[in-house]
Every structure is written in C-alpha cells, then in structure tokens.
Write a protein that holds these residues in place. Structure first.
Motif, mmCIF file in Angstrom:
data_model
loop_
_atom_site.group_PDB
_atom_site.id
_atom_site.type_symbol
_atom_site.label_atom_id
_atom_site.label_comp_id
_atom_site.label_asym_id
_atom_site.label_seq_id
_atom_site.Cartn_x
_atom_site.Cartn_y
_atom_site.Cartn_z
ATOM 1 N N ARG A 400 0.826 -1.205 0.000
ATOM 2 C CA ARG A 400 0.000 0.000 0.000
ATOM 3 C C ARG A 400 0.863 1.259 0.000
ATOM 4 O O ARG A 400 1.971 1.267 0.543
ATOM 5 C CB ARG A 400 -0.901 0.014 1.231
ATOM 6 N N PRO A 401 0.341 2.347 -0.578
ATOM 7 C CA PRO A 401 1.038 3.632 -0.450
ATOM 8 C C PRO A 401 1.105 4.061 1.005
ATOM 9 O O PRO A 401 0.237 3.711 1.816
ATOM 10 C CB PRO A 401 0.159 4.599 -1.261
ATOM 11 N N GLY A 402 2.135 4.814 1.341
ATOM 12 C CA GLY A 402 2.242 5.334 2.698
ATOM 13 C C GLY A 402 1.131 6.326 3.001
ATOM 14 O O GLY A 402 0.579 6.968 2.102
ATOM 15 N N ARG A 403 0.817 6.446 4.267
ATOM 16 C CA ARG A 403 -0.219 7.382 4.705
ATOM 17 C C ARG A 403 0.374 8.393 5.667
ATOM 18 O O ARG A 403 1.086 8.025 6.600
ATOM 19 C CB ARG A 403 -1.368 6.625 5.389
ATOM 20 N N ASP A 404 0.084 9.657 5.421
ATOM 21 C CA ASP A 404 0.464 10.725 6.341
ATOM 22 C C ASP A 404 -0.640 10.825 7.384
ATOM 23 O O ASP A 404 -1.733 11.330 7.110
ATOM 24 C CB ASP A 404 0.623 12.048 5.581
ATOM 25 N N ASP A 405 -0.349 10.336 8.587
ATOM 26 C CA ASP A 405 -1.374 10.176 9.615
ATOM 27 C C ASP A 405 -1.673 11.426 10.427
ATOM 28 O O ASP A 405 -2.485 11.365 11.347
ATOM 29 C CB ASP A 405 -0.962 9.063 10.592
ATOM 30 N N LYS A 406 -1.027 12.524 10.129
ATOM 31 C CA LYS A 406 -1.310 13.691 10.967
ATOM 32 C C LYS A 406 -2.695 14.252 10.641
ATOM 33 O O LYS A 406 -3.172 14.209 9.518
ATOM 34 C CB LYS A 406 -0.230 14.761 10.813
ATOM 35 N N ILE A 407 -3.326 14.764 11.663
ATOM 36 C CA ILE A 407 -4.643 15.390 11.558
ATOM 37 C C ILE A 407 -4.419 16.888 11.384
ATOM 38 O O ILE A 407 -3.830 17.541 12.252
ATOM 39 C CB ILE A 407 -5.465 15.148 12.837
ATOM 40 N N VAL A 408 -4.855 17.452 10.273
ATOM 41 C CA VAL A 408 -4.799 18.903 10.055
ATOM 42 C C VAL A 408 -6.184 19.465 10.345
ATOM 43 O O VAL A 408 -7.180 19.024 9.751
ATOM 44 C CB VAL A 408 -4.356 19.244 8.626
ATOM 45 N N THR A 456 -2.257 20.842 14.132
ATOM 46 C CA THR A 456 -2.131 19.421 13.816
ATOM 47 C C THR A 456 -2.086 18.568 15.079
ATOM 48 O O THR A 456 -1.779 19.040 16.178
ATOM 49 C CB THR A 456 -0.842 19.139 13.005
ATOM 50 N N SER A 457 -2.370 17.285 14.878
ATOM 51 C CA SER A 457 -2.128 16.280 15.907
ATOM 52 C C SER A 457 -1.769 14.982 15.206
ATOM 53 O O SER A 457 -1.986 14.815 14.004
ATOM 54 C CB SER A 457 -3.358 16.085 16.795
ATOM 55 N N LYS A 458 -1.218 14.059 15.971
ATOM 56 C CA LYS A 458 -0.904 12.731 15.439
ATOM 57 C C LYS A 458 -0.938 11.733 16.589
ATOM 58 O O LYS A 458 -0.397 12.003 17.664
ATOM 59 C CB LYS A 458 0.471 12.712 14.765
ATOM 60 N N ASP A 459 -1.600 10.604 16.351
ATOM 61 C CA ASP A 459 -1.685 9.533 17.356
ATOM 62 C C ASP A 459 -2.219 10.042 18.690
ATOM 63 O O ASP A 459 -1.766 9.633 19.759
ATOM 64 C CB ASP A 459 -0.307 8.888 17.557
ATOM 65 N N GLY A 460 -3.165 10.970 18.625
ATOM 66 C CA GLY A 460 -3.764 11.488 19.846
ATOM 67 C C GLY A 460 -2.925 12.508 20.585
ATOM 68 O O GLY A 460 -3.271 12.904 21.699
ATOM 69 N N ARG A 461 -1.841 12.965 19.951
ATOM 70 C CA ARG A 461 -0.950 13.939 20.582
ATOM 71 C C ARG A 461 -0.983 15.239 19.781
ATOM 72 O O ARG A 461 -0.715 15.235 18.582
ATOM 73 C CB ARG A 461 0.468 13.374 20.611
#
Length: 674
Positions: A400-408, A456-461
């Motif tokens: 699979r293509p990589g995913r940018d998991d950050k929440i904007v 932004t956030s990522k993984d709940g942080r």
C-alpha cells in the motif's frame, strides 16, 4: 539520528535517520546559525510529495552530500502542512525571484531568516539545465564566505520588497451581480469544452469553481453554469484521476483529459469534491454524482480515518512495485496480463474494454490507469460489480502507499462539512456519525480553554503549532454544517467561539484578513493570501463561515466582517475567477440572502421530518437551517417560531424579510428554489 526524532509530523520523521543534521523550525536553529556564523538551508516539503522523496533519496540520504550540508549550513526541515505560514512567506519569495514555485522548496537564509538564494528540486548531477545540489551548496557557501556584503544586500532587498506587499481589498464594497456575471463569462472563455475543467495540462479539480457554478445556477437559472459543472464532474469521474475501484480523487491530472493522475490522494481534495458531487446530485438527481459522492465519502472513512476518529492528511503517490522499488502509481495501475491473472481471460477482455486498459498502456511500462471511456457501451451491472470486487481484493494484496497520519484541523473541518451534508442528503446516517466523531476529536484535542486551535495532531498527541486562519475558518465551516444536519446547537456555539477569534486576532483595519494571528510567531512578513488554490484560502473560508454564522444568529458584526472580506472577490472575481472560486461561491450566498430556514416541531413527527428533509434538499445558495422544538434554545432561529395549528412548520427569511410560515413541504421547496 538527528533532531527530528521527537516531532509529530510524518514528513519530518521520514528524515529523522538522514545523515543531514536536521533541525526543526524554531529559534534554536537560527541561534545555532548565528553561533557558527553560517547560513540556514531551509528545505520545505510534505509527506505525499513525490519529488520531495526523490530529492531526499538522492541527496539527503547521501553521506557525501550530507557532510557538505553539515559543514557549511544549519539545515532546517519544515512540513508545509504543519507550518503553512512559513511555507507561504518563503514560497512568495521563491516565486518572486524565479517565476515559479513548488515542492520540495529549497531556500538559503541568513541567520536572521532573510532569504537570499532560492530553488526547488535540485538533482544530484547537473541535468536539464539545473545545477547539481552539491554545486549549489558549494556556490552558496563560497558566496557566504567571500561576498558577505553582497549576500546581505540581496537579503535586505528581498525582505524589504516582501514587507512592502500588502492587500487592501477589504471594505471596498461587496461583489454584486455585475462582478459575478463577469466571473462566469471569464470562466466560459477558459472552459475546456472537450474534456471539462479549465485550462490545459496539468489540470487540477476545480472544486471551488464548481461550487460557484452550482450556486450561480441555483440563484439565476443560468444553464451554462450548470452544464459546465455537470460536464466537468462527469469527465473527472470517468477519468483516471478518479479511483474507479476504491473511490476518491488523486491530486491532479498530468494531461488535460484527466487520464493520468499524479497519484497522491489528499484529504482536502476529496472532502471538497465529495461535497460538490453531493450538491450536483441535489441539483440534478444525477446517479453518477450520487455514486461518486458516496464512494468518495466511503474512501475517506475507509482509507483516511484514524483510530482517534479524525482524518489523515494524505496517501502517497508512490508504493513498492513488488520488486522493492518505490514507483509512482504502482498500487493503482494494471496491464492486460494482470487483469487476466485476477479475472481469467474472458472477464479480463471485458474489463479491459470497460476500463480502457490497452496493450500499449496509458501510463508507464505498458500499464494503464483505469478509466470509464465513453465508448465502453452498455454495461452488465452485475458483471461489472463482480469484476470490480475481484480487482479491488487483488489490489489490497499489493504493497500500500504510505499514509500521512497527521490530523490537520482545517482539512478535517472540510471533511466534517462534506460527510455531514453527504450523509444527510443521501440518507447515510453513518457518515454523519463519522463527521461528529471527527468534530469531537477537534474539540477534545485541538481546541484549548480559550478556543485557540492547534493546527495538527498525530496519534492522539497535539502538535506544537498554532492554528492559522484556514484552521479557524474551515473548522467553523464544518461545525456549522454539522449544526444544520444534526440539529445540535452546540456546534453553532463552538463555531461562534472560533469566529470571534477571527474577528479579534486575524482581521486588519478595513476588513482585510491575515493568515496568522496578531500574536503569532513573527516571520519576515505576515502572510496574507486571499486566493483559493488547492483548498479555500483562509480569507474566503472565513468570509463564508462568518456569513453563515451571521445568518444563524443575526449578528451584525459577523455579517459586516464577511461583507468587508468579500471586497477581495469584487476585485479579483472578474479578473481571476479560477483562483477565487470559494470567494465567488460565498458571494452567491450573500446575493441570495442567504436564506434563513427554521423548522419547528417534534423530532419524531412525520410532518417535521418531511419539512426538514425538504429544507436540506433546497438549493438556495448558502441557506442555513435550524431545526428543533418551537421556542427551543438550541438555535436563535427557533425563537418566537410557534407551531401552526399544532402542526410542524417551516419559516423562511432573507434580506431581513420573512415569509408566512408553511406546513407544506412542497411550498417550502418552492421557497428554497429560484
């Protein structure tokens, strides 16, 4: 490992193991440059950027190049999606100096953050008229050592020129019928009648312009506007830019016929286009529009939703092609042989005709991007469903293509609006639930006690970067859409908190807007850009949210701010409509009122539900909807709105005038049409 290991940005973390001694953007990096008396190498990109990955592999992962960087520079890596303000300021300088811009962006700065040399991608060896990255590093290092005065003069002039730029498009009057008619005429001249869309290659989905065209048709009845929107939507949906198996849109097409995409998938594109197709269905009943809206919504939920309930930023264009090499489009393209391996010879021939897969290929190395050519002829729906299911299952086995998991925050606001409205229009309450969960996440993680947003956030942080104007505006837009769809006034209240900060901290005298707050980090220039590009600018998004909030609440301060902000649309709309599409859409709402609709009654009453459904399906541009019990406190529009002879009723007002209430859904429908 360098100083990026503790960051939340997936893009920065991709560079944490580089031999380059990267620093994140911040005062410590510039203090280090002053201490060492060296310039700063600023490299800006983002996780789904193909050429960012190429330059990283060629140069930043190379020990020799990294040694050169570390010896002569302080290297600073920035994720443009985390710091759009930093990106905007230096991109403006790059474009002014070179006439073009893009990512990766490479800028050399003095220790005072003043730019003096610019570029984008640099190859490891000279080619195509570009110097090698090593030659650039050597040249800049020598200039710094031997011609410091000249470097300082260049940097000073650039900073002075940038600082002198300002926009004074607020308060010059709102756009009226003449400006919107001129904008439509200009779009007609740039329209590609053969392939849909505007201009030539590369061709980007004109989502905000399409929203303007749909609203203009709804307000004026202009058939040409509707035709351009419908034909463009069909061309994109049939093209390779749309994922025919899994749903969702790629970033853009490299050709004018939408055949070959740049394969990265961005949250903001899909949120905006999901909403456009849902609105096209509302206007026309198009089955294609309905299907694409739902498939795009399902793509966002399936592929981009994070465990915390928000939506990830992007999927990469590149993936492993099965040999260990990362290749653009490898996940999505097919050869006739690959079709046969999955489907068998007979179904493979059928699928090749249906999806336009050829022996020569439409992409690279004989592979084809799946399309729906007009010449495919009548389809066997059951057979096509079987073919698509088997191909999708087989594709799931590919790397699979990589995913940018950050929440904007901003892009999640757009997704909330899209999913809420699509769920309401197309009877998918699960999509409304996903929108509500994303909104809950933003309130819980991105919003502090003073209603200040974290970008932004990522993984709940939560990340460390403050929200910019587009975050406040797009999140408010999402909350306002959610309020209308759910009937929960708390979302209107949250939107009000955010928009009060826009008025207090982002607005200049005369009504112009800045992209950063008054108390944000000071850069060499305070960024300010009203033009809509890949997503609505913070400026036009704020104008739209302010106008909607004013219609809900009657707030003169918010309506006046929206009108002042729309001065920029009066100036730019007739001249550059492709780059102010959302501003034009907001102007359509302003000219129409926007209409204020209150539906009162018991939530479980059939008459109430029929009126509510009719109001949601109304096409009046920018109309706002409040639903609930008569006299309810959830929405200001419900006050002093009694039932009519004990029956549920709908009230419609616009331009400070109200019609008589109605209990008849058909009559309400007429009130919400042209």
């Amino acid at each position: 490992m360098n100083r990026l290991a503790g960051e939340t940005s997936p893009y920065l973390l991709q560079h944490a193991d580089n031999p380059v001694d990267w620093w994140p953007w911040g005062p410590d990096a510039f203090e280090e440059a002053k201490r060492r008396d060296v310039p700063v190498l600023l490299s800006v990109g983002y996780s789904a950027c193909h050429w960012c990955h190429v330059m990283a592999h060629e140069s930043f992962e190379d020990e020799t190049t990294a040694a050169l960087v570390n010896e002569h520079f302080v290297a600073v890596k920035v994720d443009r999606e985390e710091r759009p303000d930093v990106d905007a300021v230096y991109m403006e300088a790059v474009q002014a100096a070179t006439g073009q811009g893009g990512w990766p962006m490479t800028v050399f700065l003095t220790p005072d953050a003043a730019p003096f040399y610019f570029g984008t991608y640099f190859p490891p060896e000279p080619r195509h008229g570009m110097p090698s990255f090593s030659d650039v590093l050597d040249g800049v290092a020598r200039a710094w050592a031997e011609r410091r005065d000249e470097v300082g003069e260049v940097a000073g002039k650039i900073v002075k020129d940038l600082s002198a730029r300002s926009l004074a498009f607020g308060g010059d009057g709102v756009p009226g019928e003449p400006e919107l008619a001129q904008a439509l005429l200009a779009l007609t001249r740039e329209y590609d009648a053969n392939s849909g869309g505007f201009g030539g290659a590369p061709k980007f989905p004109p989502s905000m312009v399409l929203e303007f065209l749909l609203r203009h048709h709804a307000r004026t009845g202009a058939e040409g506007a509707l035709q351009m929107a419908a034909d463009t939507c069909e061309a994109m949906a049939r093209g390779g830019i749309y994922d025919q198996l899994g749903g969702g849109f790629a970033r853009y097409a490299v050709d004018r016929a939408w055949v070959v995409p740049h394969f990265e998938k961005m949250l903001y594109d899909n949120a905006l286009l999901c909403r456009v197709y849902a609105h096209l269905w509302r206007a026309t009943g198009s089955e294609l529009a309905r299907r694409v809206a739902l498939e795009t919504a399902d793509f966002m939920v399936r592929e981009l939703r994070t465990p915390e309930g928000g939506f990830a930023s992007a999927l990469d264009a590149d993936s492993d092609d099965g040999t260990g090499r990362h290749v653009e489009g490898a996940y999505y393209v097919w050869t006739p042989e690959q079709l046969a391996d999955v489907l068998g010879e007979d179904d493979a021939r059928y699928a090749a005709r249906y999806f336009g897969v050829t022996e020569e290929g439409t992409f690279e190395h004989g592979s084809s991007v799946l399309q729906l050519p007009q010449t495919a002829g009548p389809a066997d729906a059951e057979r096509i469903a079987s073919v698509k299911r088997r191909l999708l299952d087989a594709r799931e086995e590919r790397p699979r293509p990589g995913r940018d998991d950050k929440i904007v925050a901003a892009w999640n606001g757009l997704a909330i609006a899209a999913l809420a409205e699509t769920g309401a229009l197309l009877d998918r309450p699960d999509l409304i639930e996903r929108a509500t969960e994303a909104a809950d996440l933003l309130v819980r993680l991105h919003l502090d006690d003073a209603a200040r947003l974290t970008r932004t956030s990522k993984d709940g942080r939560a990340g460390a970067n403050a929200g910019v104007l587009e975050d406040y505006a797009d999140v408010a837009e999402g909350f306002l859409a959610l309020a209308s769809v759910t009937g929960e006034g708390v979302w209107l209240e949250f939107a009000g908190f955010l928009l009060d900060i826009v008025l207090d901290r982002f607005t200049a005298e005369g009504g112009a807007l800045y992209d950063t707050a008054h108390d944000a980090e000071r850069l060499i220039r305070r960024p300010q850009d009203p033009t809509d590009s890949a997503a609505p600018s913070g400026w036009t998004a704020a104008a739209g949210a302010l106008l909607t909030y004013a219609a809900h609440t009657g707030s003169d301060a918010h309506r006046s701010a929206a009108e002042r902000a729309l001065g920029v649309v009066r100036a730019l709309g007739p001249r550059a409509p492709r780059f102010i599409g959302w501003g034009l859409a907001v102007a359509e709402a302003l000219l129409d009122g926007p209409r204020e609709v209150a539906v009162v009654g018991a939530p479980d009453d059939e008459g109430f539900q029929a009126l509510r459904r009719t109001a949601l399906h109304g096409t009046a541009p920018g109309a706002v909807l409040a639903t609930g019990r008569s006299g309810g406190e959830e929405f200001p529009l419900l006050r002093d709105r009694p039932l009519v002879d004990g029956a549920a009723a709908a009230y419609v007002c616009r331009h400070f005038l109200c019609d008589a209430p109605t209990t008849d859904p058909a009559e309400l429908g007429r009130k919400l049409s042209r």
